[in-house]
Design a protein around this motif. Structure first.
Motif, PDB file in Angstrom:
ATOM      1  N   ASP A  35      32.697  96.595   8.596  1.00 13.87           N
ATOM      2  CA  ASP A  35      32.031  97.814   7.749  1.00 13.87           C
ATOM      3  C   ASP A  35      31.702  97.312   6.430  1.00 13.87           C
ATOM      4  O   ASP A  35      32.523  96.805   5.646  1.00 13.87           O
ATOM      5  CB  ASP A  35      33.269  98.830   7.746  1.00 13.87           C
ATOM      6  N   ILE A  36      30.519  97.668   6.159  1.00 12.90           N
ATOM      7  CA  ILE A  36      29.819  97.189   4.785  1.00 12.90           C
ATOM      8  C   ILE A  36      28.988  98.145   3.875  1.00 12.90           C
ATOM      9  O   ILE A  36      28.259  98.870   4.856  1.00 12.90           O
ATOM     10  CB  ILE A  36      29.326  95.664   4.888  1.00 12.90           C
ATOM     11  N   GLY A  37      28.940  98.226   2.943  1.00 14.61           N
ATOM     12  CA  GLY A  37      28.108  99.232   2.194  1.00 14.61           C
ATOM     13  C   GLY A  37      28.539  99.595   0.744  1.00 14.61           C
ATOM     14  O   GLY A  37      29.982  99.030   0.286  1.00 14.61           O
ATOM     15  N   ARG A  90      28.036 103.305   4.581  1.00 17.36           N
ATOM     16  CA  ARG A  90      28.358 102.275   5.451  1.00 17.36           C
ATOM     17  C   ARG A  90      27.771 101.979   6.604  1.00 17.36           C
ATOM     18  O   ARG A  90      27.275 102.971   7.259  1.00 17.36           O
ATOM     19  CB  ARG A  90      29.973 102.768   5.859  1.00 17.36           C
ATOM     20  N   TYR A  91      27.483 100.602   7.027  1.00 20.16           N
ATOM     21  CA  TYR A  91      27.030 100.358   8.284  1.00 20.16           C
ATOM     22  C   TYR A  91      28.290  99.575   9.013  1.00 20.16           C
ATOM     23  O   TYR A  91      28.819  98.637   8.381  1.00 20.16           O
ATOM     24  CB  TYR A  91      25.794  99.465   8.029  1.00 20.16           C
ATOM     25  N   HIS A  92      28.393  99.847  10.394  1.00 27.20           N
ATOM     26  CA  HIS A  92      29.314  99.312  10.965  1.00 27.20           C
ATOM     27  C   HIS A  92      28.524  98.451  12.155  1.00 27.20           C
ATOM     28  O   HIS A  92      27.881  98.837  12.893  1.00 27.20           O
ATOM     29  CB  HIS A  92      30.001 100.485  11.763  1.00 27.20           C
ATOM     30  N   LEU A  93      29.000  97.031  11.961  1.00 26.74           N
ATOM     31  CA  LEU A  93      28.543  95.990  12.821  1.00 26.74           C
ATOM     32  C   LEU A  93      29.755  95.647  13.842  1.00 26.74           C
ATOM     33  O   LEU A  93      30.937  95.654  13.475  1.00 26.74           O
ATOM     34  CB  LEU A  93      28.279  94.702  12.033  1.00 26.74           C
ATOM     35  N   PHE A  94      29.236  95.280  14.975  1.00 22.02           N
ATOM     36  CA  PHE A  94      30.400  94.906  16.111  1.00 22.02           C
ATOM     37  C   PHE A  94      29.910  93.504  16.531  1.00 22.02           C
ATOM     38  O   PHE A  94      29.501  93.318  17.793  1.00 22.02           O
ATOM     39  CB  PHE A  94      30.187  96.067  17.095  1.00 22.02           C
ATOM     40  N   PRO A  95      30.336  92.538  16.061  1.00 24.94           N
ATOM     41  CA  PRO A  95      30.119  90.857  16.684  1.00 24.94           C
ATOM     42  C   PRO A  95      30.711  90.913  17.725  1.00 24.94           C
ATOM     43  O   PRO A  95      31.769  91.469  18.163  1.00 24.94           O
ATOM     44  CB  PRO A  95      30.884  90.152  15.671  1.00 24.94           C
ATOM     45  N   GLY A  96      30.038  90.265  18.880  1.00 25.33           N
ATOM     46  CA  GLY A  96      30.397  90.092  20.426  1.00 25.33           C
ATOM     47  C   GLY A  96      29.765  91.223  21.331  1.00 25.33           C
ATOM     48  O   GLY A  96      30.217  91.086  22.472  1.00 25.33           O
ATOM     49  N   GLN A  98      25.261  97.931  19.117  1.00 24.88           N
ATOM     50  CA  GLN A  98      26.472  98.600  19.114  1.00 24.88           C
ATOM     51  C   GLN A  98      26.650  99.247  17.504  1.00 24.88           C
ATOM     52  O   GLN A  98      27.108 100.325  17.050  1.00 24.88           O
ATOM     53  CB  GLN A  98      27.733  98.126  19.341  1.00 24.88           C
ATOM     54  N   GLY A  99      25.929  98.864  16.678  1.00 28.80           N
ATOM     55  CA  GLY A  99      25.779  99.098  15.181  1.00 28.80           C
ATOM     56  C   GLY A  99      25.440 100.512  14.820  1.00 28.80           C
ATOM     57  O   GLY A  99      24.328 100.787  15.547  1.00 28.80           O
ATOM     58  N   TYR A 100      25.897 101.078  13.984  1.00 27.68           N
ATOM     59  CA  TYR A 100      25.419 102.517  13.517  1.00 27.68           C
ATOM     60  C   TYR A 100      26.057 102.477  12.089  1.00 27.68           C
ATOM     61  O   TYR A 100      26.749 101.985  11.286  1.00 27.68           O
ATOM     62  CB  TYR A 100      26.006 103.677  14.256  1.00 27.68           C
ATOM     63  N   GLY A 101      25.180 103.599  11.196  1.00 28.93           N
ATOM     64  CA  GLY A 101      25.459 103.617   9.910  1.00 28.93           C
ATOM     65  C   GLY A 101      25.670 105.170   9.528  1.00 28.93           C
ATOM     66  O   GLY A 101      25.647 106.046  10.646  1.00 28.93           O
ATOM     67  N   GLU A 102      26.541 105.344   8.610  1.00 22.17           N
ATOM     68  CA  GLU A 102      26.854 106.721   8.174  1.00 22.17           C
ATOM     69  C   GLU A 102      26.969 106.740   6.641  1.00 22.17           C
ATOM     70  O   GLU A 102      27.204 105.659   5.882  1.00 22.17           O
ATOM     71  CB  GLU A 102      28.138 107.212   8.742  1.00 22.17           C
ATOM     72  N   VAL A 103      26.898 108.017   6.135  1.00 24.44           N
ATOM     73  CA  VAL A 103      27.228 108.244   4.755  1.00 24.44           C
ATOM     74  C   VAL A 103      28.419 109.271   4.527  1.00 24.44           C
ATOM     75  O   VAL A 103      28.410 110.026   5.565  1.00 24.44           O
ATOM     76  CB  VAL A 103      25.826 108.848   3.901  1.00 24.44           C
TER      77      VAL A 103
END
Length: 237
Positions: A84-86, A103-109, A113-118
């Motif tokens: 989670d980064i932002g 925030r942008y949510h990344l999912f390695p592996g 699947q990634g998505y963002g929210e405020v």
């Protein structure tokens, strides 16, 4: 992949303290018996390791990041981790503390699947207690099958003369659905409520706690969304 993530967090546990002292960073390392967010387990009920880092940019503005091991989460397409980064912005106005973040949510592996929210939050201090109301919105994205709105209210109080803090929250998730399969990732039973209470202990840089998490989700969708006690331990800088 699992060993790589465990090793990375182990290295971070040694590297972050020195960096935090040199640059004024804020960081935590912790282990928990489950990664539960908004009443849903992101780790299929398995234990996780988590590291967070907040880098100040200017007064009130910081760049924040968190990495959590997921060990092949079925909720997130087999992802081995969540990152989670932002940015976050905070301002004190009288007794109120206002916060906004992206925030942008990344999912390695996992793929796609990634998505963002405020989000926005308003908190008020009353002696040793605090009360917060918040809203987080993820615009329509294919990874979550529509959009998602989460509103919540929380309260916490430090027990006078002790290192303990008691807290609780209630929240509701809702939103539109364009792809029912993808939407079930964040709302497996449609719109729902979640709730929780926690008891946390703080001593210097160390902390530990236990919390109860539950939701209104019922039926087959209740898998990894039912009532659960979760323990955690870690240290902060």
């Amino acid at each position: 992949m699992r060993l790589a993530w465990a090793a990375a967090l182990g290295v971070a546990a040694h590297a972050i303290p020195a960096a935090a002292q040199d640059r004024g960073l804020a960081a935590t390392i912790e282990a928990a018996s489950d990664e539960r967010r908004r009443g849903l387990s992101w780790s299929d009920g398995d234990p996780v390791l988590r590291g967070t880092l907040s880098v100040p940019v200017t007064s009130g503005l910081s760049l924040d990041g968190a990495a959590t091991t997921l060990w092949g989460s079925t909720r997130h397409g087999g992802a081995d981790a969540a990152i989670d980064i932002g940015p976050s912005w905070s301002q004190q106005i009288g007794g109120w503390r206002l916060t906004a973040q992206g925030r942008y949510h990344l999912f390695p592996g996992a793929s796609d699947q990634g998505y963002g929210e405020v989000g926005a939050q308003a908190g008020f201090l009353i002696g040793p207690a605090s009360v917060d109301i918040a809203a987080h919105y993820a615009p329509r994205q294919s990874a979550i099958g529509g959009d998602n709105l989460y509103v919540s209210a929380a309260a916490a109080v430090a027990v006078p003369g002790t290192p303990f803090t008691v807290s609780g929250h209630v929240g509701r998730s809702s939103g539109s659905v364009r792809d029912p399969v993808a939407a079930a990732r964040l709302r497996p039973d449609g719109s729902y409520w979640d709730h929780g209470v926690a008891l946390d202990w703080y001593r210097g840089q160390w902390f530990a706690g236990i919390r109860y998490a539950g939701s209104s989700i019922d039926g087959p969708a209740r898998t990894h969304a039912g009532d659960r006690l979760i323990a955690r331990v870690g240290f902060s800088l």
